[in-house]
Each structure stands twice: as structure tokens, then as C-alpha cells.
Design an enzyme around this catalytic site. Structure first.
Site, PDB file in Angstrom:
ATOM      1  N   VAL A  86       1.030  -3.849   3.666  1.00  0.00           N
ATOM      2  CA  VAL A  86       0.959  -5.182   4.269  1.00  0.00           C
ATOM      3  C   VAL A  86       2.189  -6.041   3.984  1.00  0.00           C
ATOM      4  O   VAL A  86       2.322  -7.126   4.539  1.00  0.00           O
ATOM      5  CB  VAL A  86      -0.325  -5.965   3.869  1.00  0.00           C
ATOM      6  CG1 VAL A  86      -1.554  -5.372   4.509  1.00  0.00           C
ATOM      7  CG2 VAL A  86      -0.464  -6.082   2.367  1.00  0.00           C
ATOM      8  N   TYR A 107      -4.665   3.668   7.697  1.00  0.00           N
ATOM      9  CA  TYR A 107      -6.058   3.190   7.643  1.00  0.00           C
ATOM     10  C   TYR A 107      -6.806   3.561   8.928  1.00  0.00           C
ATOM     11  O   TYR A 107      -6.720   4.697   9.371  1.00  0.00           O
ATOM     12  CB  TYR A 107      -6.115   1.665   7.399  1.00  0.00           C
ATOM     13  CG  TYR A 107      -5.031   1.153   6.505  1.00  0.00           C
ATOM     14  CD1 TYR A 107      -4.989   1.530   5.168  1.00  0.00           C
ATOM     15  CD2 TYR A 107      -4.029   0.314   6.982  1.00  0.00           C
ATOM     16  CE1 TYR A 107      -3.990   1.065   4.333  1.00  0.00           C
ATOM     17  CE2 TYR A 107      -3.029  -0.151   6.162  1.00  0.00           C
ATOM     18  CZ  TYR A 107      -3.007   0.232   4.852  1.00  0.00           C
ATOM     19  OH  TYR A 107      -2.015  -0.213   4.043  1.00  0.00           O
ATOM     20  N   LYS A 166       0.521   3.499  -2.875  1.00  0.00           N
ATOM     21  CA  LYS A 166      -0.607   4.437  -3.006  1.00  0.00           C
ATOM     22  C   LYS A 166      -0.103   5.885  -2.967  1.00  0.00           C
ATOM     23  O   LYS A 166      -0.695   6.781  -3.568  1.00  0.00           O
ATOM     24  CB  LYS A 166      -1.635   4.184  -1.908  1.00  0.00           C
ATOM     25  CG  LYS A 166      -2.354   2.824  -2.054  1.00  0.00           C
ATOM     26  CD  LYS A 166      -3.216   2.500  -0.851  1.00  0.00           C
ATOM     27  CE  LYS A 166      -4.188   1.354  -1.073  1.00  0.00           C
ATOM     28  NZ  LYS A 166      -3.651   0.017  -0.967  1.00  0.00           N
ATOM     29  N   SER A 173       0.794  -1.242   0.000  1.00  0.00           N
ATOM     30  CA  SER A 173       0.000   0.000   0.000  1.00  0.00           C
ATOM     31  C   SER A 173       0.818   1.281   0.000  1.00  0.00           C
ATOM     32  O   SER A 173       0.266   2.358  -0.207  1.00  0.00           O
ATOM     33  CB  SER A 173      -0.940   0.026   1.206  1.00  0.00           C
ATOM     34  OG  SER A 173      -2.122  -0.637   0.885  1.00  0.00           O
ATOM     35  N   TYR A 207      -2.619  -1.550 -10.687  1.00  0.00           N
ATOM     36  CA  TYR A 207      -2.663  -1.447  -9.216  1.00  0.00           C
ATOM     37  C   TYR A 207      -1.866  -2.597  -8.585  1.00  0.00           C
ATOM     38  O   TYR A 207      -1.036  -2.380  -7.694  1.00  0.00           O
ATOM     39  CB  TYR A 207      -4.125  -1.453  -8.744  1.00  0.00           C
ATOM     40  CG  TYR A 207      -4.277  -1.576  -7.244  1.00  0.00           C
ATOM     41  CD1 TYR A 207      -4.122  -0.473  -6.412  1.00  0.00           C
ATOM     42  CD2 TYR A 207      -4.552  -2.818  -6.658  1.00  0.00           C
ATOM     43  CE1 TYR A 207      -4.238  -0.596  -5.033  1.00  0.00           C
ATOM     44  CE2 TYR A 207      -4.669  -2.949  -5.284  1.00  0.00           C
ATOM     45  CZ  TYR A 207      -4.512  -1.836  -4.472  1.00  0.00           C
ATOM     46  OH  TYR A 207      -4.619  -1.979  -3.109  1.00  0.00           O
TER      47      TYR A 207
HETATM   48  N1  GLN Z   1      -1.945  -5.104  -2.384  1.00  0.00           N
HETATM   49  C1  GLN Z   1      -2.658  -4.999  -1.147  1.00  0.00           C
HETATM   50  C2  GLN Z   1      -4.135  -5.085  -1.393  1.00  0.00           C
HETATM   51  O1  GLN Z   1      -4.596  -4.512  -2.329  1.00  0.00           O
HETATM   52  C3  GLN Z   1      -2.299  -3.713  -0.494  1.00  0.00           C
HETATM   53  C4  GLN Z   1      -2.957  -3.575   0.855  1.00  0.00           C
HETATM   54  C5  GLN Z   1      -2.077  -2.974   1.905  1.00  0.00           C
HETATM   55  O2  GLN Z   1      -0.862  -2.911   1.819  1.00  0.00           O
HETATM   56  N2  GLN Z   1      -2.719  -2.576   2.968  1.00  0.00           N
HETATM   57  O3  GLN Z   1      -4.856  -5.729  -0.674  1.00  0.00           O
END
Ligand code: GLN
Length: 319
Positions: free
Chosen positions: A272, A254, A81, A78, A202
Site C-alpha cells: 500500500v 490479494y 511479506k 506488504s 511486522y
Molecule cells: N502495513 C500494511 C498493513 O498492515 C501493509 C498492507 C499492505 O501493504 N497491503 O495494513
């Protein structure tokens, strides 16, 4: 209790003292990692070693202090992002970007679909899956993967960033929740690009291989208002960097962003894969790696280490 954390007196300008504190932070991170577990909803991520922990701090002069597993590559997840949002702001502008995604903390887990059906068809913010997928749908009309990768390398000041093919395949095979999000956005008539192309980009951006050093670099570039302090190259306009810092601060972890904001107080973004990037304006970038995650999907060790650094080195942006 961390709310009443004592700040021992020592010379915060003394390099040896700073090094000692960063070493303690790494030790705290390694201990806290024992409480977490690696993500396994993307099967390839479950192969990480939950005991790994590393922290890298780099300041504007390039001075670097690193402890633990800071060279090891892992998927950015993530944290990409932030790069996607930076690309959207740079190439499409503020108005265009934020006419497709909002800028509100969601208070929901990173992969939640809930508010798309109950609050607004536009995703809450670009730091959760729905928002990042929406931003990617916008970008997909203008940029291909190679262009995004080039931008990611500049943004992390790391030409060694490559696609981790195994993670990419693992996520593409199992990413049904993200598939649900993209098709829900399409059904609402707000998605800006073709769904499968959007998802593919993505997933690829989530699968970029970074290390704690590249994350420290990303934090440093953001700390330096979007300019590479070593080459002088302007990667992103300072006004857009301010927007990015604000969204990292309010939404970067988050539904743990509020507590992290109070107890650490540094614009940060987690993934993650176990990484956290933190950016202390005009001071330094910090990258942590610890794939053992807490219940919110944030690196347990990374949070412990950043809390220690923030308190002892007085890095909270509100101090
Ligand atoms: N690639 C992961 C997903 O889309 C990214 C989520 C994350 O790092 N929180 O679920």
C-alpha cells in the site's frame, strides 16, 4: 479491451525498442495513477504525492532502464511479506513454516479477518496480513529486527534500506486491525510468538524504505533463483524461490491476484506504499512506484505499466 490486446511486431532484442516500450509503460502508469488515491488508513502514507510514478527494469547482466520517480524512497509495506517468508523458509524450512500458515489464495481483502473465524484458524497464505503476522510470530522467536534488516538488504541488494521512523510510528499508532488479527490468532492458540513483539517486528518490516530500484533488485534476485547475479552470493535456495514465486503469483495482489495473473502473468507482490515488485524468471526484475492505489489497495499505475510491459515484451510466464 486488454483481453484482445494486439502485440505490434518489433525487435524485442533491440535495446532501443525495449527502452521505448518501458518509456511507454511509464507513461501509461502515470496516466492510470490519476484514477487512484493514496492509502490514508496509515496517516503517514496519505502524505505521498499521488502523481508520482516510476518504473525500473533490471536484467541479469545489470542492464537497467528507469523512467520517472525511481530513486524516491517509500515504505515497502506488504512487499516485506515476501522477505519475511523468505527468511522463514531459509532459517526454519518449508515444513516448519507451512505447518503454521496455509498456501491458498484467500479471495479476500489484504487485511481481512473473516476466514480466520469461518474457514481455518491458520491464515490462508503468507501474502496477506494475517499470514504475514503469523509468519512473523514464528520468526520473532529466532530473529530480531537488525537481523531481519540485514536479510532484507541482501534480498533487495540494497544496503541503503533503513527504517522509516515516521511510517513505523504512524502504523503502530493506528494498526488496530492488525492488533485484532494477532490477538485472534493468539486466542485460537496458533500464534507462535508474543503478540506485541510480533506486531512490532511486522510494523517495522512494513516501514522499510525502498525505491523502485531496490524492488527491481528483489525481483531480479528471485528471477535468478535466489542468487545475487553481481556477487554470486546465494541468498536463498532455488527450491524456496520457487515456492515464493508460486505464492506471489497466486496471492501477491490479494483479491486481484487472479485478474492480474491472467492479464499480466508475472509473479508479483504489491504494497500500500505504492510499490510493486515483479519477477520474470531467468530474465529480469521490475520495480514500480505509484502511490495512487485502486480499490483493492494495489498501485493503479503499477498495474497499468506491468500490463504494458508484459504484453509488449512478452513477459507472461505462460507465453
Ligand atoms: N502495513 C500494511 C498493513 O498492515 C501493509 C498492507 C499492505 O501493504 N497491503 O495494513
Amino acid at each position: 479491451m486488454f483481453f484482445t490486446y494486439e502485440q505490434p511486431e518489433f525487435d524485442r532484442k533491440d535495446p532501443a525498442e525495449i527502452r521505448r516500450v518501458i518509456g511507454e509503460a511509464a507513461q501509461n502508469g502515470r496516466e492510470a495513477a490519476r484514477e487512484g488515491r493514496c492509502a490514508d488508513y496509515i496517516p503517514e502514507l496519505a502524505k505521498a504525492n499521488p502523481e508520482d510514478f516510476g518504473v525500473c527494469v533490471r536484467d541479469l547482466s545489470g542492464e537497467t532502464v528507469a523512467f520517472g520517480e525511481t530513486e524516491k524512497r517509500f515504505s515497502i509495506q506488504s512487499i516485506s511479506k515476501v522477505i519475511n517468508l523468505a527468511a522463514a523458509l531459509k532459517f526454519l524450512g518449508f515444513q516448519e513454516t507451512f505447518s503454521h500458515v496455509r498456501m491458498e489464495p484467500s479471495g479476500d481483502p489484504f487485511n481481512s479477518i473473516l476466514k480466520l473465524d469461518t474457514v481455518s484458524e491458520y491464515p490462508s497464505n503468507p501474502m496477506i496480513n494475517a499470514g504475514a503476522i503469523q509468519v512473523m510470530s514464528l520468526l520473532s522467536n529466532f530473529m530480531d529486527f537488525d537481523e531481519l534488516l540485514t536479510f532484507a538488504r541482501a534480498f533487495c541488494m540494497d544496503d541503503g534500506i533503513e527504517l522509516n521512523e515516521a511510517v513505523y510510528r504512524s502504523e503502530a499508532e493506528t494498526g488496530d486491525r492488525n492488533r485484532a488479527i494477532v490477538y485472534l490468532l493468539k486466542s485460537k492458540g496458533v500464534l507462535c510468538g508474543e503478540p506485541e513483539k510480533t506486531l512490532d517486528l511486522y510494523f517495522r518490516m512494513c516501514s522499510l524504505n525502498v525505491n523502485a530500484g531496490s524492488l527491481a533488485n528483489m525481483g531480479l534476485l528471485i528471477a535468478n533463483g535466489g542468487q545475487n547475479p553481481f556477487t554470486g552470493k546465494h541468498v536463498l535456495h532455488p527450491g524456496y524461490v520457487r515456492t515464493i514465486r508460486s505464492l506471489m503469483y497466486t496471492c501477491g495482489l490479494y483479491d486481484e491476484s487472479g485478474e492480474f495473473g491472467v492479464t499480466v502473468g508475472i509473479p508479483s507482490k504489491s504494497g500500500v506504499g505504492g510499490g510493486i515488485v515483479a519477477s520474470v524468471p531467468a530474465r529480469c526484475g521490475i520495480g514500480t512506484y505509484g502511490p495512487a492505489l485502486n480499490a483493492k489497495g494495489n498501485s493503479a499505475g503499477g498495474i497499468a505499466a506491468l500490463r504494458h510491459l508484459s504484453h509488449l515484451l512478452k513477459l507472461n510466464i505462460f507465453d
